[in-house]
Write an enzyme that holds these catalytic residues in place. Sequence first.
Site, PDB file in Angstrom:
ATOM      1  CG  ASP A  13      -1.703   1.229   1.417  1.00 13.97           C
ATOM      2  OD1 ASP A  13      -2.376   1.633   0.455  1.00 13.97           O
ATOM      3  OD2 ASP A  13      -1.642   1.826   2.511  1.00 13.97           O
ATOM      4  CG  ASP A  15      -1.522   7.810   0.542  1.00 13.73           C
ATOM      5  OD1 ASP A  15      -0.701   8.733   0.550  1.00 13.73           O
ATOM      6  OD2 ASP A  15      -2.243   7.550  -0.442  1.00 13.73           O
ATOM      7  CG  ASP A 163      -1.788   2.428   6.662  1.00 11.25           C
ATOM      8  OD1 ASP A 163      -2.228   3.452   7.209  1.00 11.25           O
ATOM      9  OD2 ASP A 163      -1.998   2.168   5.463  1.00 11.25           O
TER      10      ASP A 163
END
Length: 221
Positions: A13, A15, A163
Amino acid sequence: MFAGRKFAAFLFDMDGTLINSIASAERVWSDWARRQGLDVAAFLPTIHGVRAIETIAGLALPGVDPAYEADLLLKAEAADLDGIVQIAGAAAFLNSLPPERWAIVTSAPRELALLRMVAAGIPVPSVLVAAEDVSRGKPAPDCFRLGANRLGFDARDCLVFEDAPAGIAAAEAAEAAVMVINATHQHPQSTQHAAIAGYDMIGITIDERGWIALEPQRSAA
């Protein structure tokens, strides 16, 4: 940490996982939420890890066109790159990987993803799966399956770095292994998966087939 296990490829991922863009994203989304009359504090936690069009559509606001608003948000976010930085050790870790063995899989549109990678000093991968590449965003598994496929592998043989809850759910649905990055969390989230605060905590070894194993860095002990 995945003792004895090797992976065909790594899927990241962006961001919150490779870069910290929270300040920029929350500035733009806060302005938008206020214009819509939303409770900004309650709304902001819902934006992370999900495509803008799906976040807006999920609100079902009267008279609001999700595609139009998502495009406005893209333009605003592209114009606000202040304070975007890489997660500790991210660029060095990516540069240590064989370029054909990793991809970025993000809910951000491609234009914004590229701008943020440059701002943070993150290398641009040969495979980038962005918001417009799938019809269903995270938590659907489509994006991670596509990223693995474009690298020539099955998602079940890959390790996903994530995250956000939506991204973790997408990786789980794709049957990939998951490493949670806690760098941008005020409080490390409770998870069944392995978790690290930054990439300076891990290194890699590569076998004769090109498969990758993680190893903890001694300095992190």
